[in-house]
Design a protein around this motif. Sequence first.
Motif, PDB file in Angstrom:
ATOM      1  N   MET A   1     -14.792   7.578  -5.728  1.00  0.00           N
ATOM      2  CA  MET A   1     -13.483   7.252  -5.170  1.00  0.00           C
ATOM      3  C   MET A   1     -12.989   5.955  -5.774  1.00  0.00           C
ATOM      4  O   MET A   1     -13.701   4.961  -5.803  1.00  0.00           O
ATOM      5  CB  MET A   1     -13.590   7.111  -3.643  1.00  0.00           C
ATOM      6  CG  MET A   1     -12.292   6.704  -2.970  1.00  0.00           C
ATOM      7  SD  MET A   1     -12.476   6.503  -1.187  1.00  0.00           S
ATOM      8  CE  MET A   1     -12.822   8.175  -0.681  1.00  0.00           C
ATOM      9  N   SER A   2     -11.789   5.977  -6.307  1.00  0.00           N
ATOM     10  CA  SER A   2     -11.209   4.778  -6.896  1.00  0.00           C
ATOM     11  C   SER A   2      -9.718   4.764  -6.622  1.00  0.00           C
ATOM     12  O   SER A   2      -9.060   5.802  -6.627  1.00  0.00           O
ATOM     13  CB  SER A   2     -11.477   4.742  -8.402  1.00  0.00           C
ATOM     14  OG  SER A   2     -10.967   3.561  -8.960  1.00  0.00           O
ATOM     15  N   GLN A   3      -9.165   3.571  -6.398  1.00  0.00           N
ATOM     16  CA  GLN A   3      -7.766   3.454  -6.010  1.00  0.00           C
ATOM     17  C   GLN A   3      -7.212   2.146  -6.542  1.00  0.00           C
ATOM     18  O   GLN A   3      -7.925   1.130  -6.591  1.00  0.00           O
ATOM     19  CB  GLN A   3      -7.660   3.496  -4.475  1.00  0.00           C
ATOM     20  CG  GLN A   3      -6.334   3.935  -3.933  1.00  0.00           C
ATOM     21  CD  GLN A   3      -6.416   4.224  -2.436  1.00  0.00           C
ATOM     22  OE1 GLN A   3      -7.494   4.326  -1.861  1.00  0.00           O
ATOM     23  NE2 GLN A   3      -5.266   4.336  -1.807  1.00  0.00           N
ATOM     24  N   ALA A   4      -5.974   2.137  -6.942  1.00  0.00           N
ATOM     25  CA  ALA A   4      -5.340   0.913  -7.416  1.00  0.00           C
ATOM     26  C   ALA A   4      -5.374  -0.130  -6.303  1.00  0.00           C
ATOM     27  O   ALA A   4      -5.109   0.196  -5.133  1.00  0.00           O
ATOM     28  CB  ALA A   4      -3.909   1.191  -7.846  1.00  0.00           C
ATOM     29  N   PRO A   5      -5.706  -1.398  -6.619  1.00  0.00           N
ATOM     30  CA  PRO A   5      -5.896  -2.420  -5.584  1.00  0.00           C
ATOM     31  C   PRO A   5      -4.737  -2.552  -4.610  1.00  0.00           C
ATOM     32  O   PRO A   5      -4.941  -2.540  -3.388  1.00  0.00           O
ATOM     33  CB  PRO A   5      -6.107  -3.703  -6.398  1.00  0.00           C
ATOM     34  CG  PRO A   5      -6.673  -3.231  -7.701  1.00  0.00           C
ATOM     35  CD  PRO A   5      -6.014  -1.909  -7.969  1.00  0.00           C
ATOM     36  N   GLU A   6      -3.508  -2.663  -5.123  1.00  0.00           N
ATOM     37  CA  GLU A   6      -2.377  -2.874  -4.224  1.00  0.00           C
ATOM     38  C   GLU A   6      -2.079  -1.637  -3.383  1.00  0.00           C
ATOM     39  O   GLU A   6      -1.664  -1.740  -2.227  1.00  0.00           O
ATOM     40  CB  GLU A   6      -1.144  -3.300  -5.017  1.00  0.00           C
ATOM     41  CG  GLU A   6      -1.228  -4.721  -5.520  1.00  0.00           C
ATOM     42  CD  GLU A   6      -1.609  -5.710  -4.413  1.00  0.00           C
ATOM     43  OE1 GLU A   6      -0.994  -5.668  -3.327  1.00  0.00           O
ATOM     44  OE2 GLU A   6      -2.542  -6.497  -4.630  1.00  0.00           O
ATOM     45  N   ALA A   7      -2.305  -0.460  -3.959  1.00  0.00           N
ATOM     46  CA  ALA A   7      -2.103   0.776  -3.196  1.00  0.00           C
ATOM     47  C   ALA A   7      -3.118   0.854  -2.052  1.00  0.00           C
ATOM     48  O   ALA A   7      -2.771   1.239  -0.925  1.00  0.00           O
ATOM     49  CB  ALA A   7      -2.240   1.991  -4.108  1.00  0.00           C
ATOM     50  N   LEU A   8      -4.356   0.494  -2.348  1.00  0.00           N
ATOM     51  CA  LEU A   8      -5.388   0.498  -1.305  1.00  0.00           C
ATOM     52  C   LEU A   8      -5.064  -0.519  -0.234  1.00  0.00           C
ATOM     53  O   LEU A   8      -5.167  -0.233   0.966  1.00  0.00           O
ATOM     54  CB  LEU A   8      -6.754   0.209  -1.920  1.00  0.00           C
ATOM     55  CG  LEU A   8      -7.924   0.067  -0.923  1.00  0.00           C
ATOM     56  CD1 LEU A   8      -8.119   1.351  -0.129  1.00  0.00           C
ATOM     57  CD2 LEU A   8      -9.204  -0.316  -1.662  1.00  0.00           C
ATOM     58  N   ARG A   9      -4.654  -1.707  -0.644  1.00  0.00           N
ATOM     59  CA  ARG A   9      -4.336  -2.751   0.333  1.00  0.00           C
ATOM     60  C   ARG A   9      -3.189  -2.308   1.241  1.00  0.00           C
ATOM     61  O   ARG A   9      -3.242  -2.497   2.466  1.00  0.00           O
ATOM     62  CB  ARG A   9      -3.979  -4.049  -0.398  1.00  0.00           C
ATOM     63  CG  ARG A   9      -3.874  -5.248   0.532  1.00  0.00           C
ATOM     64  CD  ARG A   9      -3.589  -6.525  -0.243  1.00  0.00           C
ATOM     65  NE  ARG A   9      -4.658  -6.894  -1.152  1.00  0.00           N
ATOM     66  CZ  ARG A   9      -5.774  -7.528  -0.788  1.00  0.00           C
ATOM     67  NH1 ARG A   9      -5.952  -7.862   0.487  1.00  0.00           N
ATOM     68  NH2 ARG A   9      -6.690  -7.835  -1.683  1.00  0.00           N
ATOM     69  N   THR A  10      -2.178  -1.714   0.669  1.00  0.00           N
ATOM     70  CA  THR A  10      -1.034  -1.238   1.458  1.00  0.00           C
ATOM     71  C   THR A  10      -1.467  -0.143   2.428  1.00  0.00           C
ATOM     72  O   THR A  10      -1.053  -0.131   3.600  1.00  0.00           O
ATOM     73  CB  THR A  10       0.068  -0.701   0.532  1.00  0.00           C
ATOM     74  OG1 THR A  10       0.502  -1.756  -0.333  1.00  0.00           O
ATOM     75  CG2 THR A  10       1.252  -0.186   1.324  1.00  0.00           C
ATOM     76  N   GLU A  11      -2.317   0.762   1.947  1.00  0.00           N
ATOM     77  CA  GLU A  11      -2.792   1.863   2.789  1.00  0.00           C
ATOM     78  C   GLU A  11      -3.605   1.349   3.966  1.00  0.00           C
ATOM     79  O   GLU A  11      -3.396   1.754   5.128  1.00  0.00           O
ATOM     80  CB  GLU A  11      -3.647   2.804   1.950  1.00  0.00           C
ATOM     81  CG  GLU A  11      -4.345   3.901   2.742  1.00  0.00           C
ATOM     82  CD  GLU A  11      -5.419   4.587   1.926  1.00  0.00           C
ATOM     83  OE1 GLU A  11      -6.608   4.488   2.294  1.00  0.00           O
ATOM     84  OE2 GLU A  11      -5.074   5.222   0.907  1.00  0.00           O
TER      85      GLU A  11
END
Length: 394
Positions: A1-11
């Motif tokens: 599982m990997s996610q762009a940092p800002e997208a993860l933070r927003t989620e």
Amino acid sequence: MSQAPEALRTEVRAWLQNNIPRDWRAAMTGTDQDAFVRAQREWFGKLVKAGYATPHWPEGWPGGGRSLAEQKIIYEEVARADAPRLILFFVALYHAACTLIEWGTDEQKRAHLPGILDGKLWCQGFSEPNAGSDLAAVRTRAELRGDRYVINGQKIWSTLAQHADYCLLLVRTDTAGPPQAGLTYLLLDMRSKGVSVRPIAQITGDDEFSEIFLDDVEVPVSDRVGGEGQGWAVAQSTLASERGLTLVELSHRMRYALNRITGLMRARGVAGDAALRRDLGRLAPKVDAACALADQYLLKRIENTEAPGDASIVKLHYARTLRDFTALGLRIAGLQGQYREPFIRGGGMETGNWPFDFMNSYNWTIAGGSDEIQRNIIAERMLGMPREPKDWRL
């Protein structure tokens, strides 16, 4: 599982905003242990379902397989949102799970890891009345009889052991040779015959710690983690599991709690007091430094450049800064702050209940290795200074 940092933070930030129990601080103020346990189980269930309880577990588990950088984002957002801390499940999620993932047999993993996600609780049976920070001094004895160990001894300062289903138990199986070489690591079913648990009443009014008494308790050899005599090595893995991310969360919680200090100054009408402003000015950089040290330590772990003593520096600085933080809060609160108030179960180390926070801050100068132990590690392992003599009178 990997996610762009800002997208993860927003989620994560959005999820926390919608799911943190409303007015949880008020609900947990002055409540009893039973209500606390119910609230912790409910919050834990939400985090498991969302995949935010176990981002440090391997891929294949809910939310597992995330990088340390992604885990750091989740913990920062949990701190920022002032979410309830998972105190009840901490040992299960970190100490038990990480130890089993690294050392456990396939059978042990199948038997216990799913149970943790289902809410099984664990405690830690390391410290003893005469073996606190020095685990090599453990005396609780385990004698092998056939396919079972028979255990006799006592453990102390076991967090929330009165609620635990299982215990990570460090015992002595051999008295010959170096003390570390005679330790063995077992998984103890707390419902076993001969196990007695007594909560310890603390000066804060809490009873989060317990004593565990073991009288001819039997543990199958199949519940041994690692080989006989490998307990020291397994225990080091257990203790290492709480480093990094935990201190990232706690340091950032303290940073966000600085507004409690400034709010208290305004409420007490002392915002213009030059001495208090000076002390706040000294405290704020220490808090920032605690966050920076924790972030730097985690970066070293990500880059695999961690050195012996790095974790000790982070813990030592956090513990001393927490003492300064709570002492300043207590001082600003004045006489009103000396009154005993109901404490908040599941809160951080800086709840704004200044007498409780101040007394509780001393835990961090002892738990997980006292300040003196941390200084010895830094001196001996980082600076190459001579080892402390076994007999201090020499």
